[in-house]
Scaffold this motif. Sequence first.
Motif, PDB file in Angstrom:
ATOM      1  N   GLU A 155      -0.903   2.549  36.217  1.00  0.00           N
ATOM      2  CA  GLU A 155      -0.511   2.983  37.552  1.00  0.00           C
ATOM      3  C   GLU A 155       0.944   3.447  37.610  1.00  0.00           C
ATOM      4  OE1 GLU A 155      -0.450  -1.580  37.343  1.00  0.00           O
ATOM      5  OE2 GLU A 155      -1.772   0.079  36.764  1.00  0.00           O
ATOM      6  N   LYS A 190      -2.296   7.651  38.261  1.00  0.00           N
ATOM      7  CA  LYS A 190      -2.220   8.274  39.580  1.00  0.00           C
ATOM      8  C   LYS A 190      -2.181   9.788  39.450  1.00  0.00           C
ATOM      9  CE  LYS A 190       0.067   4.385  41.872  1.00  0.00           C
ATOM     10  NZ  LYS A 190       1.238   3.942  42.671  1.00  0.00           N
ATOM     11  N   ARG A 208      -8.407   9.341  36.257  1.00  0.00           N
ATOM     12  CA  ARG A 208      -8.290   8.387  37.374  1.00  0.00           C
ATOM     13  C   ARG A 208      -8.928   7.055  37.006  1.00  0.00           C
ATOM     14  NH1 ARG A 208      -6.196   5.497  39.927  1.00  0.00           N
ATOM     15  NH2 ARG A 208      -6.485   4.938  42.109  1.00  0.00           N
ATOM     16  N   GLN A 228      -4.380  10.934  44.661  1.00  0.00           N
ATOM     17  CA  GLN A 228      -3.787   9.998  45.626  1.00  0.00           C
ATOM     18  C   GLN A 228      -2.566  10.580  46.328  1.00  0.00           C
ATOM     19  OE1 GLN A 228      -4.148   8.789  42.135  1.00  0.00           O
ATOM     20  NE2 GLN A 228      -6.252   8.650  42.838  1.00  0.00           N
ATOM     21  N   GLU A 229      -2.162  11.790  45.959  1.00  0.00           N
ATOM     22  CA  GLU A 229      -0.886  12.297  46.472  1.00  0.00           C
ATOM     23  C   GLU A 229      -0.934  13.816  46.623  1.00  0.00           C
ATOM     24  OE1 GLU A 229       3.171  12.609  44.205  1.00  0.00           O
ATOM     25  OE2 GLU A 229       2.960  10.556  44.975  1.00  0.00           O
ATOM     26  N   LEU A 285      -4.164  10.016  51.586  1.00  0.00           N
ATOM     27  CA  LEU A 285      -3.272  10.420  50.505  1.00  0.00           C
ATOM     28  C   LEU A 285      -1.816  10.195  50.893  1.00  0.00           C
ATOM     29  CD1 LEU A 285      -4.930  13.839  49.581  1.00  0.00           C
ATOM     30  CD2 LEU A 285      -5.424  11.577  48.638  1.00  0.00           C
ATOM     31  N   GLN A 286      -0.996   9.893  49.876  1.00  0.00           N
ATOM     32  CA  GLN A 286       0.446   9.887  50.061  1.00  0.00           C
ATOM     33  C   GLN A 286       0.942  11.333  50.077  1.00  0.00           C
ATOM     34  OE1 GLN A 286       2.839   6.896  49.850  1.00  0.00           O
ATOM     35  NE2 GLN A 286       0.914   6.122  50.732  1.00  0.00           N
TER      36      GLN A 286
END
Length: 792
Positions: free
Chosen positions: A654, A685, A680, A707-708, A741-742
């Motif tokens: 991570e 990430k 993933r 995730q981003e 999502l970030q």
Amino acid sequence: MSEPRPPRRYLSRRLALIYGSLLLLVLAAVLLLVSQVQRAIVTQQLHDDLLLGQGVFQRALEQNQQQLTQAAKVLAADFGFVDAVASRDQGTISSALNNHGRRISADLSLLASLDGQLIADSRDDSANGVFPFPDLLQLARERGAASSIVSLDNKAYQLVVVPVKAPLPVAVVAMGFLIDAAVVNDLQKLTGMQVSIFGRDRHAKTNTETNASTESWQLQASTLTAVQADALKQQMASADMAAVQTLQLGDVPFQSLVTSIGDRDNNEVAVLQRSLDQALAPHRELQRYLLGLGGIALLLALIATVFLARGIVKPLQQLQTAAQRMEAGDYAVNADVSSRDEIGDLAHAFNTMRSTIANREQQILDLAYRDPLTGLPNRTYFTEQLQQALTANIPAVVVLLDIDRFKMINNTLGHALGDELLRAAGARLRALLPDRATLARLGADEYAVLLPEATDRDGRALAEQLAGAMQQPFVAGGQTVDLRASFGYAVTPEDGNRTSAVLRAVDVALYYSRQQRRGIVRFDPALQPFRAEHLSLLGDLRRAVAENELRLYYQPKVNLQGSGHGYCEALVRWQHPTRGFIPPIDFIPFAEQTGDIKRLTRWIVARALGQCREWQQAGMPVNIAINISAHDLLDDSLREFVAESLDRSGVAPERLGLEVTESGFIEEPERAMALLGQLRALGVKLAIDDFGTGYSSLAYLKKLPVQELKIDQAFIRQLRAEGDDAAIVRSTIELGHNLGLQVVAEGIEHQEQAILLRDWGCDRGQGYHFSRPVPADDFRQWLQHAGATLKV
């Protein structure tokens, strides 16, 4: 040529005295004239057919050579094969040669060292001896590939030789097709001619009185009968090279053309032939018709003298005129004879003959100059038209267009529908062009337009018109398909006064249009995608990766919503030992084009994880993000490499982030998403970089295991509280959060921008406002001091 003397007046004066005798004389004269004209036409036609057949024959060999060269280069570039050659793994080499040879139906596969020693031979597993064609080996080393028709074991082969590089040449691989009876039979069907292949066998005379050498020809394949082939072999020593000649094979005369099919001192030749008797057979039938007509005319002479005098002369004049024009190469003229008698039959047969000959010539020309799928002119025809314009000093515009993502359309909808789209695109483009323009399909999904008497303004206007037409939906197979195209154009003579230079210029413009998504680009010398210094630079890059000359810099990612700034992005930098600092833009795009980007990505991952481990051991856990290329998403071994690198470094998965741009999913989206899913699953990430500038759809965004989102700096650089950029950024933040999502904003250069982004809910920020990319030690100091006290 003077007009023939009208026979009507001559017949009218003599008719009362000689009656049938005069008519017989006239008919004999007509027969002689037609016979001579016919023989002259047939002889000239055979001459022209042989020359055209030679061109078709050579093009067929060139197409085979291109196919074989491409196949050999694929083998020479295969990583496993190159590794086997470098390690002299004889079993793997022989297996690869045999397997690849079977896939492309090659009859001969050879591997030789650079000094000419055979390493592997598909004919003999022991592979002892020397490479039989040292001149081709040397050409392949100098030019990157070499090809020729060669004789080996008294057999003719179409052979190509390409170097095997690792990365420098370590060997050469040769692949060959056997030119046997099946091949010459196919060539006979293609050219409509008898085809024979000979190889020269040189040996010295033992006669010391003459002290001379003789040459003999070995027959390697032929469509002739055995007797005719043997007779031809006996005459080869005295036959003229590259000249149409008559050769007597037994009791049959053949119009013949001996043409070289190799690049090695005319040691391999093809003999193209047409039987003169067969070509004259239809004309002899016409002569028999005329003889029959003469007999009937003699019987009716006494009662129809005046009628015959009027009815024969004019049709004969028309036939004679038509024959003379045909002899001069004009096949458009028709013998316009409407009488329903023997003369009319003769004219009809003559017109049928003219039509047949014209159609055959047209078919040969179509084969040489027309694209069979779209019916448009092909590359050969287009090149000749461009050459004519350049020779005549006519200013012209050349527009080259390429349909974007057509490979994906073929893979998704099927090749049949893809072909229908290509035909529809060609028809739509042709309808927009003026009559003086030439539209050609150069190959695959590439079209070219030649517009003579045109300027730069005309070229851009034409490209914009064609681009507008391509943006209109196409309907094919009951489906509506949207196509987009990239355009490049060049203007002569400003951008080149030779055919090769102009085509190169327009290729460069199209390349830049595709790479930069500029739509329409005119050639500029500054756009050259690869220059000599780039080639040497790429060689230096391989050395720099191998010898750890590159450096990683780190740019912080600041938490805009609170404390904690243990995030950064690793960026590669290159301080060349002689050229100084080289920006990434000067070597990253070219590394992607050559495939070296995969090696560079692996170096960055290994070094970044090593640095992450050092910080972790020093009590400073940091999450590191790395950019990966679209080419990396097609590397099936990337997942295993990342997993092994994480295990070696001891860094938690991570802590590693991989960033990929939107365009990375375009070429093969399903394959790319599958690899991202595997990464993933490791715990790594994932982020979409430069979001908003590519082709992402919400459907893809929903499916991607990321995730981003990183908002591209193009929307941040001029960010204010109001305006289009503000609307886009706020919507993107909201969209990202709704998808779980970030959201990271890159390119923050001012405090006001950071405050706006914080207030709008953006999670992290990156840019010169916080810190430029810095070496590892400087980043560590930033993290200990500025990062710990930083407030947005």
